[in-house]
Design a protein around this motif. Structure first.
Motif, PDB file in Angstrom:
ATOM      1  N   PRO A 162       0.962  -1.358   0.048  1.00 35.47           N
ATOM      2  CA  PRO A 162      -0.080  -0.081  -0.107  1.00 35.47           C
ATOM      3  C   PRO A 162       0.779   1.397   0.323  1.00 35.47           C
ATOM      4  O   PRO A 162       0.444   2.330  -0.662  1.00 35.47           O
ATOM      5  CB  PRO A 162      -0.829  -0.064   1.254  1.00 35.47           C
ATOM      6  CG  PRO A 162      -0.852  -1.465   1.726  1.00 35.47           C
ATOM      7  CD  PRO A 162       0.512  -2.009   1.267  1.00 35.47           C
ATOM      8  N   ASN A 199      -1.747   2.631  -5.130  1.00 35.96           N
ATOM      9  CA  ASN A 199      -1.356   2.507  -3.749  1.00 35.96           C
ATOM     10  C   ASN A 199      -1.878   3.673  -3.299  1.00 35.96           C
ATOM     11  O   ASN A 199      -2.162   4.868  -3.609  1.00 35.96           O
ATOM     12  CB  ASN A 199       0.175   2.410  -3.671  1.00 35.96           C
ATOM     13  CG  ASN A 199       0.738   1.452  -4.497  1.00 35.96           C
ATOM     14  OD1 ASN A 199       0.125   0.233  -4.566  1.00 35.96           O
ATOM     15  ND2 ASN A 199       2.066   1.320  -4.775  1.00 35.96           N
ATOM     16  N   LEU A 200      -1.798   3.637  -1.789  1.00 33.78           N
ATOM     17  CA  LEU A 200      -1.888   4.712  -0.776  1.00 33.78           C
ATOM     18  C   LEU A 200      -0.858   6.124  -1.172  1.00 33.78           C
ATOM     19  O   LEU A 200      -1.237   7.155  -1.306  1.00 33.78           O
ATOM     20  CB  LEU A 200      -2.035   4.575   0.810  1.00 33.78           C
ATOM     21  CG  LEU A 200      -3.030   3.380   1.210  1.00 33.78           C
ATOM     22  CD1 LEU A 200      -2.635   3.247   2.650  1.00 33.78           C
ATOM     23  CD2 LEU A 200      -4.367   3.919   0.912  1.00 33.78           C
ATOM     24  N   CYS A 232      -6.511   8.247  -2.882  1.00 29.47           N
ATOM     25  CA  CYS A 232      -7.449   7.797  -1.791  1.00 29.47           C
ATOM     26  C   CYS A 232      -8.751   7.177  -2.505  1.00 29.47           C
ATOM     27  O   CYS A 232      -8.837   7.211  -3.883  1.00 29.47           O
ATOM     28  CB  CYS A 232      -7.851   9.109  -1.046  1.00 29.47           C
ATOM     29  SG  CYS A 232      -8.585  10.342  -1.944  1.00 29.47           S
ATOM     30  N   PRO A 236      -6.903   2.213  -4.209  1.00 27.30           N
ATOM     31  CA  PRO A 236      -6.119   1.163  -3.230  1.00 27.30           C
ATOM     32  C   PRO A 236      -6.945   0.297  -2.474  1.00 27.30           C
ATOM     33  O   PRO A 236      -6.548  -0.735  -2.114  1.00 27.30           O
ATOM     34  CB  PRO A 236      -5.533   2.332  -2.095  1.00 27.30           C
ATOM     35  CG  PRO A 236      -6.143   3.547  -2.765  1.00 27.30           C
ATOM     36  CD  PRO A 236      -6.759   3.443  -4.002  1.00 27.30           C
ATOM     37  N   LYS A 237      -8.558   0.748  -2.164  1.00 28.70           N
ATOM     38  CA  LYS A 237      -9.286  -0.240  -1.407  1.00 28.70           C
ATOM     39  C   LYS A 237      -9.469  -1.389  -2.247  1.00 28.70           C
ATOM     40  O   LYS A 237      -9.497  -2.634  -1.699  1.00 28.70           O
ATOM     41  CB  LYS A 237     -10.459   0.347  -1.017  1.00 28.70           C
ATOM     42  CG  LYS A 237     -11.426  -0.148  -0.149  1.00 28.70           C
ATOM     43  CD  LYS A 237     -12.608   1.018   0.133  1.00 28.70           C
ATOM     44  CE  LYS A 237     -13.898   0.987  -0.848  1.00 28.70           C
ATOM     45  NZ  LYS A 237     -14.546  -0.207  -0.774  1.00 28.70           N
ATOM     46  N   ARG A 248     -11.955   2.488   3.451  1.00 24.50           N
ATOM     47  CA  ARG A 248     -11.585   3.931   3.570  1.00 24.50           C
ATOM     48  C   ARG A 248     -11.055   4.326   4.790  1.00 24.50           C
ATOM     49  O   ARG A 248      -9.862   5.140   4.800  1.00 24.50           O
ATOM     50  CB  ARG A 248     -12.798   4.675   3.097  1.00 24.50           C
ATOM     51  CG  ARG A 248     -13.010   4.726   1.762  1.00 24.50           C
ATOM     52  CD  ARG A 248     -13.967   5.817   1.207  1.00 24.50           C
ATOM     53  NE  ARG A 248     -14.023   6.042  -0.326  1.00 24.50           N
ATOM     54  CZ  ARG A 248     -14.626   5.295  -1.237  1.00 24.50           C
ATOM     55  NH1 ARG A 248     -15.477   4.071  -0.712  1.00 24.50           N
ATOM     56  NH2 ARG A 248     -14.574   5.371  -2.452  1.00 24.50           N
ATOM     57  N   ASN A 251      -7.622   2.969   4.890  1.00 24.29           N
ATOM     58  CA  ASN A 251      -6.853   3.967   3.931  1.00 24.29           C
ATOM     59  C   ASN A 251      -6.281   5.112   4.873  1.00 24.29           C
ATOM     60  O   ASN A 251      -5.010   5.437   4.714  1.00 24.29           O
ATOM     61  CB  ASN A 251      -7.757   4.600   2.710  1.00 24.29           C
ATOM     62  CG  ASN A 251      -7.994   3.679   1.440  1.00 24.29           C
ATOM     63  OD1 ASN A 251      -7.516   2.421   1.581  1.00 24.29           O
ATOM     64  ND2 ASN A 251      -8.531   4.017   0.663  1.00 24.29           N
ATOM     65  N   TYR A 255      -2.349   6.167   5.693  1.00 22.54           N
ATOM     66  CA  TYR A 255      -1.758   7.509   5.639  1.00 22.54           C
ATOM     67  C   TYR A 255      -1.054   7.648   6.829  1.00 22.54           C
ATOM     68  O   TYR A 255       0.341   8.045   6.898  1.00 22.54           O
ATOM     69  CB  TYR A 255      -2.622   8.452   5.018  1.00 22.54           C
ATOM     70  CG  TYR A 255      -3.336   8.123   3.612  1.00 22.54           C
ATOM     71  CD1 TYR A 255      -2.510   7.778   2.572  1.00 22.54           C
ATOM     72  CD2 TYR A 255      -4.716   8.339   3.895  1.00 22.54           C
ATOM     73  CE1 TYR A 255      -3.508   7.503   1.426  1.00 22.54           C
ATOM     74  CE2 TYR A 255      -5.465   8.075   2.772  1.00 22.54           C
ATOM     75  CZ  TYR A 255      -5.078   7.757   1.616  1.00 22.54           C
ATOM     76  OH  TYR A 255      -5.707   7.463   0.545  1.00 22.54           O
TER      77      TYR A 255
END
Length: 498
Positions: A162, A199-200, A232, A236-237, A248, A251, A255
């Motif tokens: 991620p 990716n994040l 976001c 990535p999810k 989310r 996510n 970060y």
């Protein structure tokens, strides 16, 4: 018959490499000695240490660039374009005006200019002159063509974790991607190549001059800051649904965890770089990139669609003390345009893409004019190689929608969406993005208004060197990949159709 070896010796120029003077242009990036970045001096270089000598690779130094730009402008001659309609991107339209480019820079702009006797004179009657277009969101070079199964040309997403802040997209860029000359033919003179949105945190971006080169270093915009690609929402999810994060909230936690580590890393290295006592901390390429964001040396470019998620990303930025330079795609940017303006965040957005997935469902065609009216920096971006060749038409569509809903946008304002605003987003607004004396001679001569579907670039200059001329095949860059595969197109008279 030109061989591939000869083409390589000309640094993949394949323009036919004619200069304005009619001679063949030398390589824009003659082979330099092997170099490494000099810490603290962006874009500078130093001779590689002798074998056995200590290098700097174990040290984390702010603003170091071990892959420094080797870009050298092509040879150019003083050139004056007369009797044209000029959109400077910083002031009112100039009718029947002139632009003088000399020494690779804009020398004068106005109703009249004094040009040297040896200047090339280009008649701009009935035509428009603008700064070169800048695209803040490109994947060409890294997501190269030809595509398809087995070609191994898509190197955009390092979808192995991620957070992949350690990767630099410039190491995926193939300078022979035939999409580069097609973007130049669309008036694009500078672009940012970004990692993808799997990716994040996807890694570092790179800002490139759209010029022929054997190496990506020969295309890198000297001194331009790297960007950091963040993403976001759904991408990535979806990519990490089985590995996490799968939601989310996952996510956001991802970060924050990354920035917590980065802040600790930054403090350790800032302390050691200040006093150099004891052994240095262990170097971590990913944490180094994030620490550079926290120092302000890397600009954040954030893929985000929904208004609520953009607001959350702004909160995260405030929590850890960094700034978001631009939200990308932002189909709901119109809902928080006042927040973007208040926090000096630009919006790199489309004219009318949307509804292709749920988080893009609330897209509207007036996004750009509404963001612009709120006082935020509106930017037309592509995220698409075909769209990158027609960014002027994307701006025109948003102008039309603005007029339809009662928000007229002038040509003087709309040209900023393509030039000075994206230059600001990339941190190069003092060097390019507008027609002002002292700035780079990145110039496009259009057959008519750039906001007409019937207009197209006739000539394109980068740092004062004419690198594209629609009427002269010798002035049309062809990559090594195309030689022997893609036929040379016949010349087209100005205003003609092919």
């Amino acid at each position: 018959m030109r061989t591939v070896a000869v083409a390589l010796s000309l640094a993949a120029c394949a323009l036919g490499c004619a200069t304005s003077a009619g001679s063949r242009a030398p390589s824009p990036d003659p082979a330099p000695a092997r170099t490494t970045g000099t810490p603290g001096t962006p874009g500078a270089s130093a001779t590689t240490p002798a074998p056995g000598a200590a290098g700097r690779g174990a040290l984390s130094t702010p603003s170091a660039d071990p892959f420094a730009s080797t870009y050298t402008p092509f040879p150019s001659r003083p050139t004056v374009i007369r009797n044209a309609t000029i959109l400077t991107a910083v002031g009112p339209v100039i009718r029947n005006g002139s632009v003088l480019v000399r020494g690779g820079k804009i020398a004068a702009v106005g109703a009249t200019v004094d040009a040297p006797a040896d200047a090339i004179v280009v008649d701009g009657t009935g035509k428009y002159v603008t700064p070169g277009i800048i695209d803040t969101h490109s994947h060409i070079g890294a997501g190269s063509v030809p595509g398809g199964r087995g070609t191994q040309t898509n190197d955009v997403n390092e979808a192995t974790a991620p957070v992949t802040a350690h990767v630099w997209v410039e190491h995926s860029v193939w300078p022979q991607d035939p999409q580069f000359p097609r973007s130049l033919a669309g008036g694009v003179t500078t672009l940012q190549v970004l990692p993808g949105s799997a990716n994040l945190i996807g890694g570092r971006s790179v800002v490139l001059k759209v010029v022929p080169s054997r190496t990506v270093q020969g295309m890198k915009f000297p001194g331009a800051k790297h960007g950091l690609k963040m993403a976001c929402g759904e991408n990535p999810k979806r990519v990490y649904a089985q590995r996490g994060p799968a939601t989310r909230m996952g996510n956001v936690a991802g970060y924050r965890a990354a920035w917590i580590q980065a802040e600790q890393y930054r403090r350790k290295w800032d302390k050691w770089n200040a006093d150099q006592k004891g052994d240095p901390p262990a170097r971590d390429l990913g944490m180094e990139t994030l620490a550079e964001v926290l120092r302000g040396n890397i600009l954040v470019h954030n893929h985000c669609y929904r208004a609520d998620e953009m607001a959350q990303m702004m909160d995260i930025a405030r929590e850890f003390g960094y700034k978001i330079r631009s939200f990308h795609h932002g189909v709901e940017a119109y809902k928080i345009a006042d927040l973007l303006a208040g926090d000096s965040i630009s919006a790199s957005i489309w004219s009318d893409w949307g509804a292709f997935k749920l988080e893009a469902a609330d897209a509207i065609r007036a996004n750009l004019p509404l963001v612009d009216r709120a006082g935020a920096r509106a930017i037309v971006h592509s995220d698409d190689p075909s769209g990158e060749q027609r960014l002027n038409q994307e701006a025109a569509k948003s102008m039309a929608e603005g007029a339809r809903i009662g928000i007229p946008v002038s040509e003087e304002q709309a040209i900023k969406w393509l030039t000075i605003n994206p230059a600001w987003a990339l941190g190069i607004e003092e060097r390019t993005g507008s027609l002002e004396p002292g700035k780079a001679g990145d110039v496009v001569l259009w057959s008519g208004s750039p906001f007409s579907v019937y207009s197209r670039p006739e000539k394109v200059w980068v740092d004062g060197a004419m690198l594209f001329d629609r009427s002269d095949p010798r002035q049309q860059w062809r990559t090594d990949f195309e030689l022997g595969y893609v036929p040379v197109a016949p010349p087209v008279a100005p205003g003609g159709n092919r």
